[in-house]
Design an enzyme around this catalytic site. Structure first.
Site, PDB file in Angstrom:
ATOM      1  N   LYS A  13      -5.188  -4.933   2.449  1.00 11.94           N
ATOM      2  CA  LYS A  13      -4.793  -5.345   3.796  1.00 11.94           C
ATOM      3  C   LYS A  13      -5.415  -6.689   4.164  1.00 11.94           C
ATOM      4  O   LYS A  13      -4.741  -7.562   4.739  1.00 11.94           O
ATOM      5  CB  LYS A  13      -5.194  -4.263   4.802  1.00 11.94           C
ATOM      6  N   ASP A  49      -1.880   0.488  14.218  1.00  9.91           N
ATOM      7  CA  ASP A  49      -1.362   1.635  13.464  1.00  9.91           C
ATOM      8  C   ASP A  49      -0.260   2.354  14.247  1.00  9.91           C
ATOM      9  O   ASP A  49       0.527   3.104  13.680  1.00  9.91           O
ATOM     10  CB  ASP A  49      -2.489   2.629  13.158  1.00  9.91           C
ATOM     11  N   GLN A 105      -9.648   2.628   9.191  1.00  9.78           N
ATOM     12  CA  GLN A 105      -9.131   3.173   7.941  1.00  9.78           C
ATOM     13  C   GLN A 105      -9.386   4.684   7.884  1.00  9.78           C
ATOM     14  O   GLN A 105     -10.512   5.136   8.014  1.00  9.78           O
ATOM     15  CB  GLN A 105      -9.798   2.484   6.745  1.00  9.78           C
TER      16      GLN A 105
END
Length: 310
Positions: free
Chosen positions: A62, A129, A106
């Site tokens: 990422k 997200d 994460q």
């Protein structure tokens, strides 16, 4: 003259997630340059708790992609034994930092930390997200919100493959909050007829055989084979499962690829299908979050100016 007719069935074409994600990243890169001309510089903060090897790989990928498109990335690492209070305290700091546009924690987190509490502590406008309850609720209501990355990426794959999907029957296999439910909502917004198949569904294969589009997201390797599919169906395989067999350890999807491609018209391979799209849409969400925050700041400044004048 003898006419030779092949009896070999046509195989489904692969939906190239790597190529389509590259298109998305190019779009993000161009928009980042446009924002830079306005002195707006999107920034993504990534928080990793512990040292899970798979999570470290995901975070590294990422951060690399963020750098590639010109998005500033900030990496925050907390020890495996970090407390929930420490995680929430860091999120509060990032929420308050106007130079940070996106916050990603994460997952999974260590078992003693309440993931829901952490997710819902993120400012919804920085929740790249798309998991915060406000964004989930807004998505269902058709509002402009930050949307979960994997379902958004799947929709782009379908648009590139099928064009207009309105009127098609889509079956989503799996009802998770991360993929299944938002995927069904996005398909509804695209004017599909949508069925959701799950562990309690009666005769799931028969339901799937009615579908023009099948999205598999159950985490069970090779569950869906040709017998589940209508001829010509488009198959999006979200599953990423590591298995070990006589050929070694490798990744497979929820769909039996070799079997399904004898019936489907198009299918995502694993790896190389949905995976690259998830990261691409994380960065697209960071861009969108940056734009939303800038617009909110402009609106706030304009409102304050009007109050001073009056």
């Amino acid at each position: 003259m003898t006419l030779l007719i092949s009896t070999t069935p046509a195989l489904a074409r692969d939906i190239d997630g790597k190529a389509i994600s590259a298109q998305v990243l190019d779009e993000v890169r161009e928009e980042v340059l446009n924002l830079a001309r306005q002195h707006i510089y999107p920034a993504l903060a990534v928080l990793l708790v512990g040292d899970d090897p798979a999570s470290e790989v995901y975070v590294r990928n990422k951060l690399l992609r963020a750098k590639d498109v010109g998005i500033r990335s900030l990496e925050y690492r907390l020890a495996e034994n970090a407390s929930q209070h420490q995680v929430l305290e860091l999120i509060a700091q990032l929420n308050a930092d106007v130079t940070v546009n996106g916050i990603l924690v994460q997952l999974p987190l260590p078992g003693r930390i309440d993931e829901a509490a952490v997710i819902h502590a993120i400012d919804p406008i920085k929740d790249v997200d798309g998991f915060h309850r406000e964004n989930v609720g807004g998505l269902v209501q058709g509002m402009e919100v930050l949307t979960p990355c994997t379902p958004s990426g799947c929709m782009r794959l379908l648009q590139e493959t099928c064009g207009d999907v309105s009127g098609l029957h889509a079956v989503v296999i799996g009802r998770s909050n991360i993929v299944g439910k938002p995927m069904a909502t996005l398909l509804l917004q695209a004017h599909c007829s949508v069925s959701v198949v799950h562990s309690r569904s009666v005769d799931a294969p028969a339901l799937c055989r009615l579908a023009d589009i099948v999205v598999a997201a159950v985490g069970r390797p090779g569950l869906i084979d040709a017998s589940w599919l209508k001829p010509g169906a488009v198959v999006i395989d979200v599953g990423i499962n590591r298995i070990t067999d006589e050929s070694g350890s490798h990744l497979v999807g929820d769909v039996d690829y070799a079997s399904a491609r004898t019936v489907a018209s198009a299918i995502t391979p694993v790896p190389g299908g949905v995976g690259p799209m998830t990261i691409a849409y994380l960065l697209k969400n960071t861009l969108i979050a940056s734009q939303m925050q800038h617009e909110a700041q402009v609106h706030e400044h304009t409102s304050a100016s009007h109050l001073m004048v009056s």
